[in-house]
Design an enzyme around this catalytic site. Structure first.
Site, PDB file in Angstrom:
ATOM      1  N   CYS A 559       0.828  -1.197   0.000  1.00  0.00           N
ATOM      2  CA  CYS A 559       0.000   0.000   0.000  1.00  0.00           C
ATOM      3  C   CYS A 559       0.870   1.258   0.000  1.00  0.00           C
ATOM      4  CB  CYS A 559      -0.907  -0.020   1.233  1.00  0.00           C
ATOM      5  SG  CYS A 559      -2.127   1.328   1.277  1.00  0.00           S
ATOM      6  N   ASP A 561       0.403   3.649   1.914  1.00  0.00           N
ATOM      7  CA  ASP A 561       0.341   4.197   3.269  1.00  0.00           C
ATOM      8  C   ASP A 561       1.737   4.582   3.762  1.00  0.00           C
ATOM      9  OD1 ASP A 561       0.247   4.108   6.306  1.00  0.00           O
ATOM     10  OD2 ASP A 561      -1.875   3.819   5.851  1.00  0.00           O
ATOM     11  N   ARG A 563       2.978   4.724   6.619  1.00  0.00           N
ATOM     12  CA  ARG A 563       3.504   3.990   7.764  1.00  0.00           C
ATOM     13  C   ARG A 563       4.136   2.655   7.380  1.00  0.00           C
ATOM     14  NH1 ARG A 563      -2.186   3.986  10.664  1.00  0.00           N
ATOM     15  NH2 ARG A 563      -2.671   3.499   8.464  1.00  0.00           N
ATOM     16  N   HIS A 620      -2.078  -4.208   5.309  1.00  0.00           N
ATOM     17  CA  HIS A 620      -1.778  -3.715   6.656  1.00  0.00           C
ATOM     18  C   HIS A 620      -3.073  -3.384   7.389  1.00  0.00           C
ATOM     19  CE1 HIS A 620      -2.675   0.594   5.828  1.00  0.00           C
ATOM     20  NE2 HIS A 620      -2.338   0.247   4.589  1.00  0.00           N
ATOM     21  N   CYS A 623      -6.270  -0.018   6.959  1.00  0.00           N
ATOM     22  CA  CYS A 623      -6.061   0.527   5.609  1.00  0.00           C
ATOM     23  C   CYS A 623      -7.206   1.480   5.230  1.00  0.00           C
ATOM     24  CB  CYS A 623      -5.954  -0.607   4.603  1.00  0.00           C
ATOM     25  SG  CYS A 623      -5.689  -0.052   2.911  1.00  0.00           S
TER      26      CYS A 623
END
Length: 727
Positions: A559, A561, A563, A620, A623
């Protein structure tokens, strides 16, 4: 096991007999005392020792100490000192302090052995020349020209013949079956007997039966106690160092140092009681033992048995050996003890001065004094290294300076620090990198005063501490504990907001937020500067080799993302992962409408051109894309269109909602989505074909952000990745 150990024991026995006789000669002890030590070292130390291959016996490194003790107290009292030294070693072994002996600098040990070798060579050279050794190495050197000038034909010929055989024997491969020391003594003895040379013969007396028991030494008990400790420590250290070295010679069980020290104590106790020389582990015999094929401690034990049987049955043969030949053997061994290979090894660590000073002290002053001087110098050099500091000032352009301070910053380094900081122009911007493992108060005050003065003059100082917050603690008045902390070598993964620079309090009336201690490193540019300064020099050689092409082993789909950092959660580096990132870690199906060429192109290139063998899809927890699928999709046209690729995941989730005790619906959907993307990959014919043939593997991962835990996913299981055990 015995089929290897019996032949090896015979080889070691043939080496041990001449060496034991020679060391007894150099020690001023009865020749039989060397043989007693060989028997006891083999049987007692071999059976009880902590190493399965180490061979113990009389050691040349102790000959100087024994010679001085014999000269001072007499032979039987020296046996008493050997016995008491054995008791001390037993006590030290029982206290399990053997590893402390490894704290002695090898430069001191090798320097001591080299000094002993030089002293032995100088003294035995006089015997080879037909004369008598003097009381000190200096006197031996002074008397040597006169000794050479005199005519000692038979003694010189016997010694020269012995040394010639020793030098030539090892260079003829077919002759290596017979040890060179034995061959040299046999040749010298036979030739001397046949030619009727006038030489001095070994006086074995009545053999073992002629030896007398130990007596308590008489004299100053302080000196006697010092002698006991000296014998115990020197013999113990030499044995333990040999024991450690023996570990590198074989693949069997590793040595137990405390057991070895205890065994050496028992051997010295027995050897002293029987009238033998001090016992220690011997490098030459141990190396010979391993090279001869020894597999267990039976080889060392049997070699002692063979020495005992030979002495009992063939003592008359030993009496034929010329003393000049034994002296030549010792001369040869003494020269070999000055090992230049050790000097080359020590040069890289700048410990040659310790070696030279120890050797010189042993030769010209005495063994104990030389060792003490060497230990003192080694300690001083160690303190100097601990207090070492480097201050490097560089111009980084645009009127800025980078000051890197590395090492231990103590009051000893303050002059160098202040001299370097004085070269920084007033008003310049300064990046102060502190790579410190310690900073004392004097150094902090000097550095802090310079910083305040520099900032009053219009300059700016950014402090970055890599190995601990020594400067920050000084500013705040906090106490650093422990005194030394390990370097924070993994701080690169911290987000910018968590990296803070230590700054002094604002001056009176100050208002510039740039000098506040809680201001984080805020921007990408600062991060790139840190990379160029700190990381680039480390990875540049690696990236230079990779510059012409890439050979990743994995295609990693995850992803977008912020993090999720693939290289952190997989502990991978440059060149390992070919990475695709998008919102929701989607792999659109092959016949998707509208088509997505971006992900398809990455999959196609990774599989067909780069030849990756694994494709991993990593989802993760929490999401945002999955949350949008479960709820209201934001009014963002492009995002709404892209989330169409998650419809199959949502349908799969609805069909299999999971158990009531399972995680919440959002995290269940996040996991289901990973499984669906693995199925989507199989819709590409070239991927499916490679999976079916076993040439490509598909894997699913799920990263729980809150727990910092990676899980393996497939249709049946949800398994945490196990942690590695051990260090």
């Amino acid at each position: 096991m015995l089929k290897h150990d019996v032949p090896a024991s015979l080889v070691v026995f043939l080496v041990a007999v001449p060496l034991s006789l020679g060391i007894a000669l150099a020690s001023g002890a009865p020749p039989a005392a060397g043989l007693v030590a060989a028997v006891v070292g083999g049987v007692v130390a071999g059976a009880l020792g902590g190493s399965v291959v180490q061979v113990s016996g009389p050691a040349a490194g102790l000959s100087l100490v024994v010679a001085e003790l014999v000269d001072t107290y007499g032979w039987r009292a020296t046996c008493g000192i050997t016995l008491m030294a054995g008791v001390v070693q037993l006590l030290l072994g029982g206290l399990r302090v053997a590893r402390a002996a490894l704290g002695v600098s090898p430069a001191v040990v090798h320097g001591m052995l080299a000094g002993v070798g030089a002293v032995i060579a100088l003294s035995q050279l006089h015997i080879v020349l037909g004369g008598t050794p003097q009381r000190s190495a200096l006197e031996n050197i002074v008397e040597l020209p006169g000794q050479i000038a005199r005519n000692h034909s038979h003694a010189v010929m016997a010694g020269t013949l012995t040394i010639a055989v020793l030098m030539a024997w090892s260079r003829i491969p077919r002759l290596k079956v017979v040890p060179a020391p034995l061959a040299a003594l046999v040749v010298a003895t036979v030739v001397a007997t046949l030619l009727g040379w006038d030489l001095t013969r070994v006086d074995l007396g009545a053999g073992f039966s002629g030896l007398q028991g130990p007596l308590l030494p008489k004299g100053d008990w302080h000196a006697i106690a010092g002698a006991v400790l000296l014998v115990a420590l020197l013999a113990g250290v030499e044995s333990l160092l040999t024991c450690v070295a023996s570990n590198r010679l074989h693949d069997g069980p590793r040595a137990d140092l405390d057991r070895e020290l205890t065994a050496q104590g028992a051997a010295n106790l027995v050897s002293g009681a029987l009238g033998g020389l001090p016992v220690a582990g011997v490098v030459v015999r141990t190396t010979t033992n391993v090279r001869a094929g020894a597999r267990s401690r039976w080889s060392a034990v049997l070699h002692g048995v063979w020495v005992l049987l030979f002495t009992a049955a063939f003592a008359w043969m030993i009496a034929l050996i010329p003393l000049e030949a034994l002296a030549a053997l010792l001369l040869f061994i003494g020269v070999q003890m000055v090992n230049l290979a050790h000097v080359r090894n020590l040069r890289g660590h700048r410990e040659v001065p310790v070696y030279v000073v120890t050797m010189g002290g042993v030769v010209f002053i005495g063994l104990a004094e030389g060792v003490a001087i060497g230990l003192g110098l080694a300690a001083l050099l160690a303190l100097r290294r601990l207090a070492w500091v480097s201050v490097d000032v560089r111009d980084t352009g645009e009127g800025r300076r980078r000051v890197a301070v590395t090492g231990s910053l103590t009051f000893l380094g303050v002059p160098r620090l202040t001299e370097a900081l004085a070269a920084v122009p007033p008003g310049a911007g300064v990046e102060l990198d502190l790579h410190l493992d310690f900073m004392d108060n004097a150094a902090f005050e000097a550095l802090h005063a310079w910083r305040l003065e520099h900032e009053r003059g219009g300059g700016a100082v950014d402090v970055d501490e890599v190995h601990g917050d020594w400067y920050a603690a000084g500013v705040s008045g906090a106490r650093m504990f422990p005194a030394r902390i390990p370097p924070r070598h993994e701080r690169w993964w911290l987000p910018w907001a968590y990296r803070r620079t230590a700054r002094p309090p604002l001056p009176a009336g100050g208002h510039d937020a740039a000098v506040h201690p809680d201001v984080p490193m805020p921007d990408l540019l600062h991060g790139t500067r840190e990379f160029q300064r700190r990381t680039a020099p480390l990875v540049r050689p690696l990236l230079h080799r990779m510059a012409r092409g890439q050979t990743p082993s994995h295609l990693f789909v995850t992803c977008a993302d912020s993090r999720i950092v693939p290289n952190i959660i997989t502990a991978s580096g440059p060149g390992d992962l070919f990475t695709v990132r998008n919102v929701g870690n989607f792999v659109p199906r092959a016949p998707s409408a509208p088509p997505d060429d971006s992900v398809a192109a990455a999959v196609e290139y990774a599989v067909t051109v780069l030849g990756v063998r694994t494709i991993t899809v990593c989802g993760h927890s929490g999401c945002g894309a999955m949350a949008a699928l479960l709820g209201e999709v934001p009014d963002l046209p492009a995002l709404r269109s892209w989330l169409r690729h998650g419809r199959q995941s949502l349908a799969r989730f609805v069909a299999h909602p999971g158990d009531e005790d399972d995680a919440g619906p959002l995290d269940r959907l996040c996991r289901v989505n990973v499984i669906q993307q693995l199925d989507n990959l199989r819709t590409y014919p070239f991927v499916d074909a490679l999976v079916r043939s076993g040439d490509l593997e598909l894997a699913g991962l799920y990263f729980d952000i809150g727990a910092a835990r990676v899980h393996l996913l497939d249709r049946e299981r949800f398994t945490p990745v196990p942690e590695l055990s051990g260090g």
